[in-house]
Design an enzyme around this catalytic site. Structure first.
Site, mmCIF file in Angstrom:
data_model
loop_
_atom_site.group_PDB
_atom_site.id
_atom_site.type_symbol
_atom_site.label_atom_id
_atom_site.label_comp_id
_atom_site.label_asym_id
_atom_site.label_seq_id
_atom_site.Cartn_x
_atom_site.Cartn_y
_atom_site.Cartn_z
ATOM 1 N N HIS A 27 0.823 -1.219 0.000
ATOM 2 C CA HIS A 27 0.000 0.000 0.000
ATOM 3 C C HIS A 27 0.858 1.271 0.000
ATOM 4 C CE1 HIS A 27 0.504 0.189 4.374
ATOM 5 N NE2 HIS A 27 -0.166 -0.917 4.556
ATOM 6 N N HIS A 81 -6.487 -8.747 14.252
ATOM 7 C CA HIS A 81 -6.583 -7.529 13.418
ATOM 8 C C HIS A 81 -7.203 -7.939 12.091
ATOM 9 C CE1 HIS A 81 -5.464 -3.928 11.338
ATOM 10 N NE2 HIS A 81 -4.237 -4.253 10.995
ATOM 11 N N GLU A 83 -6.993 -6.390 9.023
ATOM 12 C CA GLU A 83 -6.425 -5.910 7.750
ATOM 13 C C GLU A 83 -6.038 -7.081 6.842
ATOM 14 O OE1 GLU A 83 -3.161 -3.232 8.276
ATOM 15 O OE2 GLU A 83 -3.105 -2.722 6.135
ATOM 16 N N ASP A 85 -3.652 -8.077 4.949
ATOM 17 C CA ASP A 85 -2.391 -8.833 4.957
ATOM 18 C C ASP A 85 -2.430 -9.970 5.983
ATOM 19 O OD1 ASP A 85 -2.472 -6.686 6.737
ATOM 20 O OD2 ASP A 85 -0.300 -6.511 6.877
ATOM 21 N N HIS A 149 -3.002 -1.297 14.658
ATOM 22 C CA HIS A 149 -2.978 -0.181 13.768
ATOM 23 C C HIS A 149 -4.361 0.227 13.260
ATOM 24 C CE1 HIS A 149 -2.380 -0.461 9.120
ATOM 25 N NE2 HIS A 149 -2.467 0.805 9.379
ATOM 26 N N ASP A 168 0.534 -6.336 14.607
ATOM 27 C CA ASP A 168 1.358 -5.302 13.951
ATOM 28 C C ASP A 168 2.318 -4.619 14.932
ATOM 29 O OD1 ASP A 168 0.555 -5.561 11.327
ATOM 30 O OD2 ASP A 168 -0.991 -4.014 11.434
ATOM 31 N N TYR A 197 8.857 1.213 10.000
ATOM 32 C CA TYR A 197 7.471 0.739 10.158
ATOM 33 C C TYR A 197 6.674 1.722 11.022
ATOM 34 C CZ TYR A 197 3.635 -2.506 10.762
ATOM 35 O OH TYR A 197 2.386 -3.074 10.744
ATOM 36 N N HIS A 228 4.674 -9.364 11.618
ATOM 37 C CA HIS A 228 5.541 -9.058 10.470
ATOM 38 C C HIS A 228 6.999 -9.103 10.930
ATOM 39 C CE1 HIS A 228 2.452 -7.726 7.699
ATOM 40 N NE2 HIS A 228 2.019 -6.800 8.530
#
Ligand SMILES: Cc1cc2nc3c(=O)[nH]c(=O)nc-3n(C[C@H](O)[C@H](O)[C@H](O)COP(=O)(O)O)c2cc1C
Length: 393
Positions: A27, A81, A83, A85, A149, A168, A197, A228
């Site tokens: 992104h 989370h 999101e 990914d 996040h 995250d 990050y 990550h």
């Protein structure tokens, strides 16, 4: 396809994530070193999977899990989370685990349901910070960390094993075979990636970071298992926490000036070089024709001073300088910074005025500015030199 070896990454915990060696843009975030989507299996009589991966890796992910345990043996799937990914492999994962119950908080379930309506037809359990999940030999405590996040984000903590599954939080974008920072050749490099990050993802959420750290301060942590990049254990946990504590209170800011500019014919670039030479502190030049916004944010992150320069083109600042300024504004990386503005023009002096508006609306303080016609003359050089020597101290 051969899979990376299965690794035990804590008491009764296996890493079953995927490594994305190829991803270079995430992104808009330039992931020069790739990334990983980490997922973990907590082995208990009630086996629990924590987070999923990007859908591009769904098949590999399910194969890796089944190397550790039959898919039918998994009782819970915790989503920290929503999101994409971490969640886009969720529908495929739910379809492949016949006995699983999806566990997540209310906001995350709402987001997941919007992204993947099919999940509503699977068994699910809504949890909150006050509803731990008791497994046979472990328990899991859910720590809401809204906006770290997304509003749905949470950490999952296992008190028996002192493991924080931080999603995250504390992550970095890197693809590598190591799983922990203490296995990697340079902790400083990982700290730099974590800063990148933070700057590019968590920049606007310093306050929420402070809340998460208060929680972290009340629990014993032997492992921080991230979603990550590399995870943290032993003494390195202190490095990760210190970095976050500093960022939460703006203590990452140092005597440094990041000079961001674009130049077509070289005039603004010469001014950027002049400012760099006159500043008696650490400087970093960001030539926007050569440098991506990810690096721009990384350097603004720890800079007390910014200098931003643009020629006037078509009656305004260049789109590239405008994009950089807006990117930093969104990430709150102009807020609280001392900013010097400079620009070159031929017939209508507009660029610097445009920049003043952006910087002030972003909460930065314009400490000085100078614009000049086409090329620096001796008076311009004198003025800028004096400004920088006086203002950047
Ligand atoms: C395509 C183009 C459009 C320009 N538009 C304007 C303008 O609207 N107003 C102005 O004062 N100067 C304009 N200029 C002149 C530049 O602002 C001037 O040449 C400036 O010194 C360029 O800085 P640089 O050498 O760092 O590229 C334009 C120049 C170019 C090449």
């Amino acid at each position: 396809m051969p899979l990376a070896h299965i690794e035990c990454v804590g008491p009764d915990v296996y890493w079953v994530g995927t490594i994305d060696w190829s991803v270079r843009v995430f992104h808009g975030y330039h992931t020069d070193e790739g990334s990983s989507y980490n997922s973990y299996l907590l082995m208990d009589d009630e086996i629990t999977l924590i987070d999923t991966v990007h859908v591009r890796f769904a098949t590999e992910f399910l194969e890796r899990i089944s190397q550790v345990t039959p898919l039918s043996s998994i009782k819970y799937l915790i989503m920290n989370h929503a999101e994409n990914d971490h969640s886009s492999a969720l529908p495929a994962t739910l379809a492949a685990l016949p006995n699983v119950t999806l566990v997540t908080n209310k906001t995350c379930f709402e987001h997941l349901s919007l992204l993947y309506p099919v999940i509503k037809s699977y068994p699910h359990l809504i949890v909150s910070g006050s509803t731990p999940l008791k497994l046979k030999t472990h328990s899991l405590v859910f720590v809401p960390v809204p906006l770290l996040h997304w509003p749905d984000s949470m950490f999952t903590y296992c008190p028996e094993s002192k493991i924080l599954f931080s999603n995250d939080g504390f992550g970095q974008h890197i693809a590598c075979s190591e799983r922990f920072t203490d296995q990697f050749k340079s902790i400083d490099h990982i700290i730099k990636l974590m800063r990148e990050y933070n700057a590019n993802i968590l920049g606007p959420f310093q306050q929420q970071l402070g809340i998460a750290l208060q929680v972290a301060g009340t629990i014993q942590i032997d492992y921080i298992l991230t979603a990550h990049g590399l995870s943290w254990r032993g003494a390195d946990i202190g490095r990760a926490l210190t970095e976050y504590v500093n960022f939460a209170s703006n203590k990452q800011i140092t005597k440094k000036m990041t000079i961001i500019f674009q130049s077509i014919n070289g005039s603004v670039k010469n001014t950027a070089m002049l400012i760099a030479n006159e500043a008696n502190i650490l400087v970093q030049l960001i030539d926007l024709d050569r440098t991506d916004l990810t690096k721009c944010a990384l350097h603004a992150y720890d800079s007390e001073y910014l200098a931003i320069g643009s020629p006037t083109i078509h009656g305004q600042i260049t789109p590239q300088v405008e994009a950089a300024a807006h990117y930093l504004k969104g990430l709150k990386l102009i807020k609280g910074r001392k900013v010097y503005l400079f620009g070159s023009f031929c017939w209508n002096d507009k660029a610097v005025n445009d920049l003043v508006d952006i910087v002030e609306s972003a909460g930065g303080t314009v400490i000085g500015q100078h614009s000049y016609k086409l090329k620096l003359n001796n008076a311009d050089i004198q003025k800028i030199s004096t400004d920088i020597k006086k203002l950047v101290i």
